[in-house]
Scaffold this motif. Structure first.
Motif, PDB file in Angstrom:
ATOM      1  N   VAL A  67     -16.396  16.483  32.678  1.00  0.00           N
ATOM      2  CA  VAL A  67     -15.224  17.348  32.874  1.00  0.00           C
ATOM      3  C   VAL A  67     -15.433  18.103  34.179  1.00  0.00           C
ATOM      4  N   ALA A  68     -14.436  18.069  35.054  1.00  0.00           N
ATOM      5  CA  ALA A  68     -14.559  18.667  36.381  1.00  0.00           C
ATOM      6  C   ALA A  68     -13.743  19.953  36.482  1.00  0.00           C
ATOM      7  N   VAL A  69     -14.198  20.835  37.370  1.00  0.00           N
ATOM      8  CA  VAL A  69     -13.452  22.055  37.702  1.00  0.00           C
ATOM      9  C   VAL A  69     -13.348  22.132  39.216  1.00  0.00           C
ATOM     10  N   TRP A  70     -12.105  22.188  39.698  1.00  0.00           N
ATOM     11  CA  TRP A  70     -11.840  22.298  41.145  1.00  0.00           C
ATOM     12  C   TRP A  70     -11.026  23.564  41.357  1.00  0.00           C
ATOM     13  N   ALA A  71     -11.712  24.650  41.550  1.00  0.00           N
ATOM     14  CA  ALA A  71     -11.046  25.950  41.616  1.00  0.00           C
ATOM     15  C   ALA A  71     -12.008  26.966  42.218  1.00  0.00           C
ATOM     16  N   PRO A  72     -11.474  28.061  42.743  1.00  0.00           N
ATOM     17  CA  PRO A  72     -12.330  29.114  43.295  1.00  0.00           C
ATOM     18  C   PRO A  72     -12.950  29.977  42.195  1.00  0.00           C
ATOM     19  N   ASN A  73     -13.765  30.929  42.607  1.00  0.00           N
ATOM     20  CA  ASN A  73     -14.450  31.828  41.671  1.00  0.00           C
ATOM     21  C   ASN A  73     -13.444  32.718  40.941  1.00  0.00           C
ATOM     22  N   THR A  74     -13.219  32.441  39.670  1.00  0.00           N
ATOM     23  CA  THR A  74     -12.306  33.231  38.855  1.00  0.00           C
ATOM     24  C   THR A  74     -12.809  33.254  37.424  1.00  0.00           C
ATOM     25  N   LEU A  75     -12.228  34.130  36.617  1.00  0.00           N
ATOM     26  CA  LEU A  75     -12.504  34.152  35.181  1.00  0.00           C
ATOM     27  C   LEU A  75     -12.129  32.815  34.558  1.00  0.00           C
ATOM     28  N   ASP A  76     -11.008  32.216  34.978  1.00  0.00           N
ATOM     29  CA  ASP A  76     -10.593  30.920  34.432  1.00  0.00           C
ATOM     30  C   ASP A  76     -11.651  29.846  34.693  1.00  0.00           C
ATOM     31  N   TRP A  77     -12.285  29.880  35.867  1.00  0.00           N
ATOM     32  CA  TRP A  77     -13.352  28.912  36.164  1.00  0.00           C
ATOM     33  C   TRP A  77     -14.477  29.080  35.141  1.00  0.00           C
ATOM     34  N   ARG A 109     -16.083   8.893  41.118  1.00  0.00           N
ATOM     35  CA  ARG A 109     -17.505   8.541  41.031  1.00  0.00           C
ATOM     36  C   ARG A 109     -18.090   8.901  39.667  1.00  0.00           C
ATOM     37  N   THR A 110     -17.660  10.032  39.103  1.00  0.00           N
ATOM     38  CA  THR A 110     -18.192  10.481  37.811  1.00  0.00           C
ATOM     39  C   THR A 110     -17.331  10.044  36.632  1.00  0.00           C
ATOM     40  N   ARG A 111     -16.180   9.421  36.921  1.00  0.00           N
ATOM     41  CA  ARG A 111     -15.229   9.034  35.877  1.00  0.00           C
ATOM     42  C   ARG A 111     -14.892  10.236  34.996  1.00  0.00           C
ATOM     43  N   ALA A 112     -14.552  11.331  35.662  1.00  0.00           N
ATOM     44  CA  ALA A 112     -14.221  12.560  34.934  1.00  0.00           C
ATOM     45  C   ALA A 112     -13.023  12.329  34.015  1.00  0.00           C
ATOM     46  N   LYS A 113     -13.105  12.861  32.800  1.00  0.00           N
ATOM     47  CA  LYS A 113     -12.053  12.666  31.794  1.00  0.00           C
ATOM     48  C   LYS A 113     -10.981  13.747  31.889  1.00  0.00           C
ATOM     49  N   ILE A 114     -11.398  14.971  32.187  1.00  0.00           N
ATOM     50  CA  ILE A 114     -10.469  16.104  32.318  1.00  0.00           C
ATOM     51  C   ILE A 114     -10.805  16.826  33.613  1.00  0.00           C
TER      52      ILE A 114
END
Length: 539
Positions: A67-77, A109-114
Protein backbone atom coordinates in the motif's frame (compact mmCIF):
# COMPACT_ATOMS: atom_id res chain seq x y z
CA UNK A 1 21.15 2.22 26.51
CA UNK A 2 17.94 1.16 28.21
CA UNK A 3 18.24 -1.71 30.68
CA UNK A 4 18.39 -5.35 29.68
CA UNK A 5 17.61 -7.27 26.52
CA UNK A 6 13.92 -7.58 27.39
CA UNK A 7 13.55 -3.82 27.11
CA UNK A 8 14.50 -3.77 23.43
CA UNK A 9 11.65 -2.30 21.45
CA UNK A 10 11.61 -5.07 18.86
CA UNK A 11 11.15 -7.62 21.64
CA UNK A 12 8.72 -5.47 23.63
CA UNK A 13 6.35 -4.72 20.71
CA UNK A 14 7.23 -7.13 17.93
CA UNK A 15 5.53 -5.04 15.25
CA UNK A 16 4.64 -1.45 14.43
CA UNK A 17 0.86 -2.06 14.88
CA UNK A 18 1.45 -3.30 18.44
CA UNK A 19 3.60 -0.22 19.09
CA UNK A 20 0.72 2.01 17.91
CA UNK A 21 -1.81 0.20 20.11
CA UNK A 22 0.50 0.28 23.15
CA UNK A 23 1.26 3.98 22.65
CA UNK A 24 -2.49 4.72 22.52
CA UNK A 25 -2.98 2.89 25.82
CA UNK A 26 0.14 4.19 27.54
CA UNK A 27 -0.09 7.86 26.52
CA UNK A 28 -3.88 8.10 25.97
CA UNK A 29 -4.70 11.75 26.80
CA UNK A 30 -1.36 13.21 25.68
CA UNK A 31 -1.23 15.11 22.41
CA UNK A 32 0.01 12.83 19.65
CA UNK A 33 -0.35 15.03 16.56
CA UNK A 34 -0.94 18.75 16.15
CA UNK A 35 -1.95 20.03 12.71
CA UNK A 36 -3.11 23.62 12.75
CA UNK A 37 -6.17 23.78 14.99
CA UNK A 38 -6.54 19.99 14.97
CA UNK A 39 -5.16 18.33 18.08
CA UNK A 40 -5.28 14.56 18.30
CA UNK A 41 -4.52 12.60 21.44
CA UNK A 42 -2.71 9.27 21.45
CA UNK A 43 -5.98 7.52 22.27
CA UNK A 44 -7.72 9.22 19.34
CA UNK A 45 -4.79 8.49 17.02
CA UNK A 46 -5.07 4.81 17.92
CA UNK A 47 -8.78 4.84 17.01
CA UNK A 48 -8.14 6.61 13.70
CA UNK A 49 -5.40 4.15 12.76
CA UNK A 50 -7.64 1.17 13.52
CA UNK A 51 -10.43 2.72 11.46
CA UNK A 52 -8.06 3.13 8.52
CA UNK A 53 -6.87 -0.46 8.99
CA UNK A 54 -10.47 -1.69 8.95
CA UNK A 55 -11.06 0.15 5.66
CA UNK A 56 -7.95 -1.43 4.16
CA UNK A 57 -9.13 -4.90 5.21
CA UNK A 58 -12.59 -4.18 3.76
CA UNK A 59 -10.87 -3.17 0.51
CA UNK A 60 -9.24 -6.59 0.30
CA UNK A 61 -5.76 -5.83 1.61
CA UNK A 62 -4.06 -9.07 2.64
CA UNK A 63 -0.92 -9.48 4.72
CA UNK A 64 2.08 -8.62 2.57
CA UNK A 65 0.19 -6.55 -0.01
CA UNK A 66 1.82 -3.24 -0.81
CA UNK A 67 0.00 0.00 0.00
CA UNK A 68 1.51 3.32 -1.09
CA UNK A 69 1.18 6.87 0.24
CA UNK A 70 2.00 9.81 -2.04
CA UNK A 71 1.38 12.88 0.04
CA UNK A 72 3.17 15.52 2.12
CA UNK A 73 3.64 15.48 5.90
CA UNK A 74 0.12 15.57 7.35
CA UNK A 75 -2.04 13.85 9.95
CA UNK A 76 -3.75 12.00 7.08
CA UNK A 77 -0.37 10.58 6.00
CA UNK A 78 0.29 9.29 9.53
CA UNK A 79 -3.15 7.69 9.86
CA UNK A 80 -3.21 6.19 6.35
CA UNK A 81 0.30 4.77 6.58
CA UNK A 82 -0.08 3.30 10.06
CA UNK A 83 -3.55 2.04 9.16
CA UNK A 84 -2.19 0.18 6.14
CA UNK A 85 0.62 -1.36 8.18
CA UNK A 86 -1.87 -2.35 10.91
CA UNK A 87 -3.86 -4.18 8.22
CA UNK A 88 -0.72 -6.18 7.45
CA UNK A 89 0.33 -4.24 4.38
CA UNK A 90 3.88 -3.33 3.44
CA UNK A 91 4.07 0.47 3.30
CA UNK A 92 5.50 2.13 0.18
CA UNK A 93 6.11 5.85 0.82
CA UNK A 94 6.36 7.79 -2.46
CA UNK A 95 8.58 10.85 -2.87
CA UNK A 96 6.45 14.01 -3.01
CA UNK A 97 8.86 15.57 -5.51
CA UNK A 98 8.29 12.76 -8.01
CA UNK A 99 6.44 13.52 -11.22
CA UNK A 100 3.64 11.24 -12.37
CA UNK A 101 5.88 8.89 -14.37
CA UNK A 102 8.31 8.52 -11.47
CA UNK A 103 5.51 7.74 -9.02
CA UNK A 104 3.99 5.31 -11.52
CA UNK A 105 7.33 3.51 -11.72
CA UNK A 106 7.37 2.91 -7.94
CA UNK A 107 3.70 1.88 -7.90
CA UNK A 108 4.18 -0.49 -10.80
CA UNK A 109 7.46 -1.85 -9.50
CA UNK A 110 5.89 -2.80 -6.15
CA UNK A 111 2.48 -3.75 -7.61
CA UNK A 112 0.84 -1.55 -5.01
CA UNK A 113 -2.80 -2.52 -4.36
CA UNK A 114 -3.99 0.77 -2.82
CA UNK A 115 -2.64 4.30 -3.13
CA UNK A 116 -3.39 7.13 -0.73
CA UNK A 117 -2.73 10.35 -2.64
CA UNK A 118 -2.89 14.06 -1.90
CA UNK A 119 -5.04 16.28 -4.08
CA UNK A 120 -2.94 19.32 -4.96
CA UNK A 121 0.47 20.02 -3.44
CA UNK A 122 2.91 22.80 -4.35
CA UNK A 123 0.59 23.83 -7.18
CA UNK A 124 0.55 20.37 -8.76
CA UNK A 125 -2.46 18.08 -9.06
CA UNK A 126 -1.02 14.70 -8.14
CA UNK A 127 -4.18 12.98 -9.32
CA UNK A 128 -3.95 14.56 -12.78
CA UNK A 129 -0.22 13.89 -12.95
CA UNK A 130 -0.72 10.21 -12.17
CA UNK A 131 -3.63 9.91 -14.61
CA UNK A 132 -1.45 11.24 -17.42
CA UNK A 133 1.35 8.81 -16.58
CA UNK A 134 -0.86 5.72 -16.27
CA UNK A 135 -3.72 6.26 -18.69
CA UNK A 136 -2.53 3.66 -21.20
CA UNK A 137 -2.56 -0.02 -20.32
CA UNK A 138 -4.66 -3.14 -19.95
CA UNK A 139 -5.69 -2.77 -16.32
CA UNK A 140 -9.35 -2.58 -15.32
CA UNK A 141 -8.80 -0.37 -12.26
CA UNK A 142 -8.83 3.43 -12.05
CA UNK A 143 -5.47 3.67 -13.84
CA UNK A 144 -5.12 1.25 -16.80
CA UNK A 145 -1.33 1.59 -16.85
CA UNK A 146 -1.17 0.27 -13.27
CA UNK A 147 -3.18 -2.96 -13.46
CA UNK A 148 -2.42 -4.03 -9.88
CA UNK A 149 -3.61 -0.75 -8.39
CA UNK A 150 -7.21 -1.46 -7.35
CA UNK A 151 -8.05 1.63 -5.31
CA UNK A 152 -6.87 5.23 -5.28
CA UNK A 153 -7.90 7.15 -2.17
CA UNK A 154 -7.67 10.94 -2.32
CA UNK A 155 -6.87 12.46 1.07
CA UNK A 156 -9.82 14.85 1.04
CA UNK A 157 -13.60 14.81 1.37
CA UNK A 158 -14.05 14.80 -2.42
CA UNK A 159 -12.50 12.76 -5.21
CA UNK A 160 -12.71 12.53 -9.00
CA UNK A 161 -14.61 9.75 -10.74
CA UNK A 162 -13.10 6.27 -10.28
CA UNK A 163 -11.25 7.40 -7.15
CA UNK A 164 -12.37 7.29 -3.50
CA UNK A 165 -12.45 10.19 -1.10
CA UNK A 166 -10.87 9.43 2.26
CA UNK A 167 -14.26 9.87 3.95
CA UNK A 168 -15.97 7.32 1.69
CA UNK A 169 -13.06 4.89 1.93
CA UNK A 170 -13.09 4.97 5.74
CA UNK A 171 -16.87 4.48 5.80
CA UNK A 172 -16.45 1.21 3.93
CA UNK A 173 -14.52 -0.21 6.87
CA UNK A 174 -17.29 0.30 9.40
CA UNK A 175 -18.52 -3.28 8.92
CA UNK A 176 -15.12 -4.73 9.93
CA UNK A 177 -15.07 -5.56 13.67
CA UNK A 178 -12.25 -4.24 15.86
CA UNK A 179 -11.42 -7.85 16.75
CA UNK A 180 -10.68 -8.57 13.09
CA UNK A 181 -8.27 -5.63 12.96
CA UNK A 182 -6.53 -6.81 16.14
CA UNK A 183 -6.26 -10.36 14.85
CA UNK A 184 -4.70 -9.17 11.60
CA UNK A 185 -2.25 -6.90 13.43
CA UNK A 186 -1.32 -9.59 15.95
CA UNK A 187 -0.57 -12.08 13.19
CA UNK A 188 2.41 -10.01 12.04
CA UNK A 189 5.82 -11.34 12.97
CA UNK A 190 8.88 -9.22 13.83
CA UNK A 191 10.70 -10.37 10.70
CA UNK A 192 7.83 -9.56 8.35
CA UNK A 193 8.53 -6.61 6.02
CA UNK A 194 7.01 -3.37 7.27
CA UNK A 195 7.99 -1.04 4.44
CA UNK A 196 9.85 -0.61 1.19
CA UNK A 197 11.87 2.60 1.29
CA UNK A 198 13.01 3.77 -2.12
CA UNK A 199 16.37 5.38 -2.62
CA UNK A 200 16.38 8.97 -3.83
CA UNK A 201 17.20 7.97 -7.40
CA UNK A 202 19.93 10.61 -7.84
CA UNK A 203 22.01 8.13 -9.89
CA UNK A 204 19.29 6.27 -11.82
CA UNK A 205 16.02 4.43 -11.12
CA UNK A 206 15.23 4.35 -7.40
CA UNK A 207 15.57 0.97 -5.70
CA UNK A 208 13.32 -0.28 -2.92
CA UNK A 209 15.03 -1.37 0.30
CA UNK A 210 12.92 -3.91 2.20
CA UNK A 211 12.93 -3.29 5.97
CA UNK A 212 11.19 -5.36 8.66
CA UNK A 213 9.16 -4.45 11.74
CA UNK A 214 11.90 -5.57 14.14
CA UNK A 215 14.60 -3.65 12.28
CA UNK A 216 12.59 -0.44 12.44
CA UNK A 217 11.63 -0.81 16.10
CA UNK A 218 15.09 -1.68 17.34
CA UNK A 219 16.91 0.92 15.24
CA UNK A 220 14.68 3.83 16.23
CA UNK A 221 14.59 2.85 19.87
CA UNK A 222 18.39 3.16 19.69
CA UNK A 223 18.09 6.47 17.81
CA UNK A 224 15.67 7.83 20.42
CA UNK A 225 17.94 6.74 23.25
CA UNK A 226 21.09 8.24 21.77
CA UNK A 227 19.30 11.47 20.88
CA UNK A 228 17.64 11.68 24.30
CA UNK A 229 14.08 11.98 22.95
CA UNK A 230 11.59 12.31 25.82
CA UNK A 231 7.87 11.96 26.42
CA UNK A 232 7.51 15.70 27.02
CA UNK A 233 9.13 16.63 23.71
CA UNK A 234 7.30 18.46 20.97
CA UNK A 235 8.82 17.47 17.64
CA UNK A 236 8.53 19.59 14.48
CA UNK A 237 8.77 17.04 11.66
CA UNK A 238 9.92 18.86 8.54
CA UNK A 239 11.91 15.94 7.13
CA UNK A 240 9.60 14.31 4.56
CA UNK A 241 7.65 11.26 5.69
CA UNK A 242 8.61 9.33 2.55
CA UNK A 243 12.18 9.36 3.92
CA UNK A 244 13.41 7.41 6.96
CA UNK A 245 14.47 10.67 8.62
CA UNK A 246 10.84 11.81 8.61
CA UNK A 247 8.91 8.54 8.99
CA UNK A 248 11.14 6.56 11.32
CA UNK A 249 13.24 9.15 13.15
CA UNK A 250 9.99 11.17 13.29
CA UNK A 251 6.73 9.22 13.55
CA UNK A 252 8.13 5.92 14.87
CA UNK A 253 10.48 7.62 17.35
CA UNK A 254 7.63 9.75 18.72
CA UNK A 255 5.40 6.67 19.11
CA UNK A 256 8.20 4.93 21.01
CA UNK A 257 8.57 7.81 23.46
CA UNK A 258 5.11 9.35 23.54
CA UNK A 259 6.33 12.67 22.14
CA UNK A 260 4.07 15.08 20.25
CA UNK A 261 4.35 15.28 16.45
CA UNK A 262 3.87 18.57 14.63
CA UNK A 263 4.14 17.74 10.89
CA UNK A 264 5.12 20.54 8.52
CA UNK A 265 4.36 19.76 4.84
CA UNK A 266 6.96 22.08 3.26
CA UNK A 267 10.02 23.73 4.69
CA UNK A 268 9.48 27.45 4.89
CA UNK A 269 11.62 29.24 7.43
CA UNK A 270 8.84 31.66 8.40
CA UNK A 271 6.44 28.77 9.02
CA UNK A 272 9.08 26.88 10.98
CA UNK A 273 9.79 29.90 13.18
CA UNK A 274 6.06 30.39 13.79
CA UNK A 275 5.60 26.71 14.67
CA UNK A 276 8.59 26.64 17.00
CA UNK A 277 7.21 29.64 18.86
CA UNK A 278 3.52 28.75 18.94
CA UNK A 279 3.94 25.05 19.73
CA UNK A 280 6.96 25.35 22.01
CA UNK A 281 8.95 23.01 19.78
CA UNK A 282 11.79 21.26 21.60
CA UNK A 283 13.09 18.86 18.90
CA UNK A 284 14.06 19.96 15.38
CA UNK A 285 15.99 17.41 13.29
CA UNK A 286 16.84 18.25 9.70
CA UNK A 287 19.64 18.96 7.22
CA UNK A 288 22.20 21.67 8.05
CA UNK A 289 20.63 24.09 5.54
CA UNK A 290 17.40 24.10 7.56
CA UNK A 291 19.17 25.19 10.74
CA UNK A 292 21.37 27.65 8.87
CA UNK A 293 18.32 29.39 7.41
CA UNK A 294 16.68 29.64 10.82
CA UNK A 295 19.82 31.14 12.34
CA UNK A 296 20.23 33.66 9.53
CA UNK A 297 16.60 34.72 9.11
CA UNK A 298 16.11 38.44 9.92
CA UNK A 299 12.84 37.70 11.76
CA UNK A 300 14.44 35.22 14.16
CA UNK A 301 14.94 37.72 17.03
CA UNK A 302 11.16 38.29 17.08
CA UNK A 303 10.42 34.64 17.83
CA UNK A 304 10.70 32.76 21.10
CA UNK A 305 12.82 29.70 20.31
CA UNK A 306 13.78 29.02 23.91
CA UNK A 307 12.05 25.63 24.07
CA UNK A 308 14.44 24.13 21.49
CA UNK A 309 16.78 21.66 23.15
CA UNK A 310 17.60 18.93 20.59
CA UNK A 311 18.87 19.10 17.01
CA UNK A 312 19.95 16.07 14.99
CA UNK A 313 21.45 16.71 11.59
CA UNK A 314 23.47 14.84 9.02
CA UNK A 315 25.45 15.60 5.89
CA UNK A 316 28.98 15.37 4.60
CA UNK A 317 29.38 19.07 5.37
CA UNK A 318 28.32 20.35 8.80
CA UNK A 319 30.26 23.54 9.51
CA UNK A 320 31.68 23.78 13.01
CA UNK A 321 30.37 27.34 13.13
CA UNK A 322 26.82 26.00 12.68
CA UNK A 323 27.14 23.67 15.67
CA UNK A 324 28.62 26.46 17.77
CA UNK A 325 25.93 28.97 16.74
CA UNK A 326 23.11 26.54 17.56
CA UNK A 327 24.59 26.08 21.01
CA UNK A 328 25.55 29.70 21.70
CA UNK A 329 22.81 31.71 19.94
CA UNK A 330 19.85 29.38 20.41
CA UNK A 331 21.13 27.76 23.62
CA UNK A 332 20.37 24.28 22.25
CA UNK A 333 21.84 21.82 24.72
CA UNK A 334 22.09 18.82 22.38
CA UNK A 335 23.32 19.06 18.79
CA UNK A 336 24.18 15.73 17.14
CA UNK A 337 25.18 14.49 13.72
CA UNK A 338 24.41 11.07 12.27
CA UNK A 339 24.81 9.02 9.10
CA UNK A 340 22.55 6.45 7.51
CA UNK A 341 21.02 5.29 4.25
CA UNK A 342 17.78 3.64 3.19
CA UNK A 343 19.47 0.25 2.92
CA UNK A 344 20.47 0.37 6.61
CA UNK A 345 17.05 1.43 7.92
CA UNK A 346 18.30 5.01 7.80
CA UNK A 347 20.93 4.77 10.52
CA UNK A 348 24.56 3.60 10.80
CA UNK A 349 26.50 5.98 13.02
CA UNK A 350 25.56 8.71 15.47
CA UNK A 351 27.37 11.13 17.73
CA UNK A 352 26.91 10.86 21.47
CA UNK A 353 25.63 13.68 23.63
CA UNK A 354 28.98 13.88 25.44
CA UNK A 355 30.97 14.45 22.23
CA UNK A 356 32.77 17.79 21.82
CA UNK A 357 31.60 20.24 19.11
CA UNK A 358 34.62 19.42 16.92
CA UNK A 359 33.64 15.75 16.76
CA UNK A 360 30.00 16.58 16.05
CA UNK A 361 30.91 18.98 13.24
CA UNK A 362 33.68 16.97 11.60
CA UNK A 363 32.29 13.42 11.88
CA UNK A 364 29.01 11.50 11.82
CA UNK A 365 29.81 9.78 15.08
CA UNK A 366 30.44 6.14 15.90
CA UNK A 367 28.60 2.98 14.96
CA UNK A 368 25.36 2.53 16.86
CA UNK A 369 25.18 -0.51 19.17
CA UNK A 370 24.88 -3.79 17.28
CA UNK A 371 26.51 -2.38 14.16
CA UNK A 372 29.89 -2.89 12.51
CA UNK A 373 31.47 -0.30 10.23
CA UNK A 374 34.58 -0.80 8.14
CA UNK A 375 36.36 1.19 5.44
CA UNK A 376 37.88 -0.84 2.61
CA UNK A 377 39.78 -0.47 -0.65
CA UNK A 378 38.38 -1.82 -3.97
CA UNK A 379 39.73 -5.30 -3.17
CA UNK A 380 37.93 -5.38 0.19
CA UNK A 381 41.05 -4.83 2.32
CA UNK A 382 40.46 -2.81 5.48
CA UNK A 383 41.99 0.63 5.43
CA UNK A 384 44.00 2.02 8.33
CA UNK A 385 42.47 4.81 10.45
CA UNK A 386 42.71 8.07 8.53
CA UNK A 387 42.76 6.47 5.08
CA UNK A 388 39.70 6.84 2.83
CA UNK A 389 37.81 3.92 1.33
CA UNK A 390 34.31 2.63 0.71
CA UNK A 391 32.15 2.38 3.83
CA UNK A 392 30.74 -1.07 4.55
CA UNK A 393 28.10 -1.72 7.20
CA UNK A 394 26.90 -4.92 8.87
CA UNK A 395 24.20 -5.20 11.51
CA UNK A 396 20.64 -6.15 12.45
CA UNK A 397 19.20 -3.13 10.58
CA UNK A 398 20.69 -3.79 7.14
CA UNK A 399 17.99 -4.51 4.57
CA UNK A 400 17.14 -8.05 3.56
CA UNK A 401 17.56 -6.82 -0.01
CA UNK A 402 16.05 -4.69 -2.74
CA UNK A 403 12.46 -5.59 -3.56
CA UNK A 404 12.41 -8.40 -6.12
CA UNK A 405 15.86 -7.42 -7.38
CA UNK A 406 18.32 -10.26 -6.67
CA UNK A 407 20.96 -8.82 -9.00
CA UNK A 408 20.85 -5.40 -7.35
CA UNK A 409 20.85 -7.04 -3.93
CA UNK A 410 23.92 -9.11 -4.82
CA UNK A 411 25.75 -5.94 -5.88
CA UNK A 412 24.85 -4.20 -2.63
CA UNK A 413 25.39 -7.02 -0.10
CA UNK A 414 28.46 -9.20 0.28
CA UNK A 415 27.95 -12.94 0.89
CA UNK A 416 28.85 -12.44 4.57
CA UNK A 417 26.31 -9.66 5.11
CA UNK A 418 28.23 -6.42 4.59
CA UNK A 419 26.34 -3.59 2.88
CA UNK A 420 28.40 -1.78 0.28
CA UNK A 421 27.22 1.79 0.81
CA UNK A 422 28.85 3.44 -2.19
CA UNK A 423 29.97 6.20 0.18
CA UNK A 424 33.62 7.10 0.75
CA UNK A 425 34.69 7.74 4.32
CA UNK A 426 37.45 7.77 6.88
CA UNK A 427 37.44 6.21 10.35
CA UNK A 428 39.53 7.85 13.05
CA UNK A 429 41.28 6.03 15.87
CA UNK A 430 38.18 6.37 18.08
CA UNK A 431 35.86 4.86 15.47
CA UNK A 432 34.25 8.15 14.43
CA UNK A 433 33.25 8.17 10.77
CA UNK A 434 33.82 11.11 8.45
CA UNK A 435 31.98 10.96 5.13
CA UNK A 436 34.17 12.26 2.34
CA UNK A 437 31.99 11.51 -0.67
CA UNK A 438 30.03 9.23 -2.91
CA UNK A 439 32.30 6.93 -4.91
CA UNK A 440 30.66 8.18 -8.11
CA UNK A 441 31.28 11.83 -7.15
CA UNK A 442 35.03 11.43 -6.67
CA UNK A 443 37.15 12.81 -9.51
CA UNK A 444 40.84 12.42 -10.33
CA UNK A 445 42.91 15.52 -10.95
CA UNK A 446 46.43 14.94 -12.20
CA UNK A 447 46.55 11.51 -10.55
CA UNK A 448 45.17 12.70 -7.17
CA UNK A 449 41.82 11.47 -5.86
CA UNK A 450 39.68 14.54 -5.09
CA UNK A 451 36.67 14.12 -2.82
CA UNK A 452 34.11 16.90 -3.37
CA UNK A 453 32.60 16.60 0.12
CA UNK A 454 36.02 17.19 1.69
CA UNK A 455 36.54 20.25 -0.49
CA UNK A 456 33.03 21.48 0.33
CA UNK A 457 33.77 21.22 4.03
CA UNK A 458 36.87 23.37 3.58
CA UNK A 459 35.02 25.93 1.45
CA UNK A 460 32.20 26.11 4.00
CA UNK A 461 34.69 27.63 6.44
CA UNK A 462 34.83 30.82 4.37
CA UNK A 463 32.83 33.46 6.27
CA UNK A 464 30.96 34.60 3.14
CA UNK A 465 29.82 31.13 2.00
CA UNK A 466 26.32 30.01 3.03
CA UNK A 467 26.18 26.81 0.98
CA UNK A 468 28.46 25.10 -1.53
CA UNK A 469 28.73 22.04 -3.78
CA UNK A 470 31.69 20.83 -5.83
CA UNK A 471 31.68 18.65 -8.95
CA UNK A 472 34.39 17.42 -11.27
CA UNK A 473 34.51 18.85 -14.79
CA UNK A 474 36.69 17.83 -17.77
CA UNK A 475 40.08 19.49 -18.15
CA UNK A 476 42.37 18.94 -21.20
CA UNK A 477 45.57 18.97 -19.13
CA UNK A 478 44.64 17.41 -15.79
CA UNK A 479 41.77 15.14 -16.86
CA UNK A 480 39.35 16.65 -14.37
CA UNK A 481 39.29 19.66 -12.07
CA UNK A 482 36.89 20.91 -9.45
CA UNK A 483 34.12 23.42 -10.04
CA UNK A 484 32.34 25.01 -7.09
CA UNK A 485 28.73 26.17 -7.07
CA UNK A 486 28.43 28.52 -4.13
CA UNK A 487 25.73 30.52 -2.35
CA UNK A 488 26.94 33.80 -0.89
CA UNK A 489 25.80 35.02 2.50
CA UNK A 490 23.39 37.94 2.37
CA UNK A 491 25.23 41.18 1.66
CA UNK A 492 28.46 39.53 0.54
CA UNK A 493 30.36 40.80 -2.52
CA UNK A 494 32.66 37.78 -2.68
CA UNK A 495 33.98 37.08 -6.20
CA UNK A 496 35.12 33.85 -7.83
CA UNK A 497 38.71 35.10 -7.86
CA UNK A 498 38.46 35.93 -4.15
CA UNK A 499 37.25 32.43 -3.29
CA UNK A 500 39.86 30.70 -5.46
CA UNK A 501 42.65 32.80 -3.93
CA UNK A 502 41.38 32.01 -0.43
CA UNK A 503 41.22 28.30 -1.35
CA UNK A 504 44.86 28.30 -2.44
CA UNK A 505 45.79 29.43 1.06
CA UNK A 506 43.58 26.91 2.83
CA UNK A 507 43.92 23.61 0.91
CA UNK A 508 46.22 21.51 -1.23
CA UNK A 509 46.50 22.80 -4.78
CA UNK A 510 44.78 19.79 -6.38
CA UNK A 511 41.71 20.43 -4.21
CA UNK A 512 41.35 24.09 -5.21
CA UNK A 513 38.33 24.67 -7.50
CA UNK A 514 39.40 25.99 -10.89
CA UNK A 515 35.98 27.53 -11.52
CA UNK A 516 33.37 29.09 -9.23
CA UNK A 517 29.77 29.91 -10.12
CA UNK A 518 27.58 31.73 -7.63
CA UNK A 519 23.93 30.65 -7.51
CA UNK A 520 20.92 31.80 -5.43
CA UNK A 521 20.51 28.28 -4.04
CA UNK A 522 21.68 24.73 -4.72
CA UNK A 523 19.30 22.26 -6.36
CA UNK A 524 18.25 19.65 -3.81
CA UNK A 525 15.83 16.76 -3.73
CA UNK A 526 13.16 16.53 -1.04
CA UNK A 527 15.57 14.64 1.23
CA UNK A 528 17.96 17.59 1.20
CA UNK A 529 20.61 15.96 -1.02
CA UNK A 530 22.30 18.20 -3.55
CA UNK A 531 21.45 17.14 -7.09
CA UNK A 532 24.97 17.06 -8.50
CA UNK A 533 23.74 15.54 -11.72
CA UNK A 534 21.79 18.80 -12.28
CA UNK A 535 24.90 20.86 -11.54
CA UNK A 536 27.00 18.85 -13.98
CA UNK A 537 24.42 19.37 -16.70
CA UNK A 538 24.49 23.11 -16.12
CA UNK A 539 28.23 23.56 -16.31
Amino acid sequence: MRGDLEMRADLEYGSIPRLVRTAAERHGPREAVVEGRTRVSYAELGKRVERAAAACIAAGVATGDRVAVWAPNTLDWIVSALGAVTAGAVLVPVNTRFKGAEAAYVLGRTRAKILFITGTFLGTSYVASLRRAAREGTGSGPLPGLPHLERVVVLSDDAPADFDSLRDFLAQGETVPAATVHTRADSLRPDDPSDIIFTSGTTGHPKGAVITHSQTLRAYDVWSELAGLQEADRYLIINPFFHTFGYKAGIIACLLRGATMIPQPVFGVETALANITAERISVLPGPPTLHQQILDHPARPGHDLSALRLVVTGAAVVPLALVERLRSELKISTVLTAYGLSESSGIVTMCRRSDPPETIASTSGRAIPGTEVRVVDPSGRRMAPGDPGEIHVRGYHVMSGYFEDPAGTARALTPDGWLRTGDVGVLDADGNLRITDRIKDMFIIGGFNAYPAEIEQLLARHPDIADVAVVGIPDPRLGEVGKAYAVRRTGSALTADDLIAWSRREMANYKVPREVTFVPELPRNASGKVLKRTLRKGR
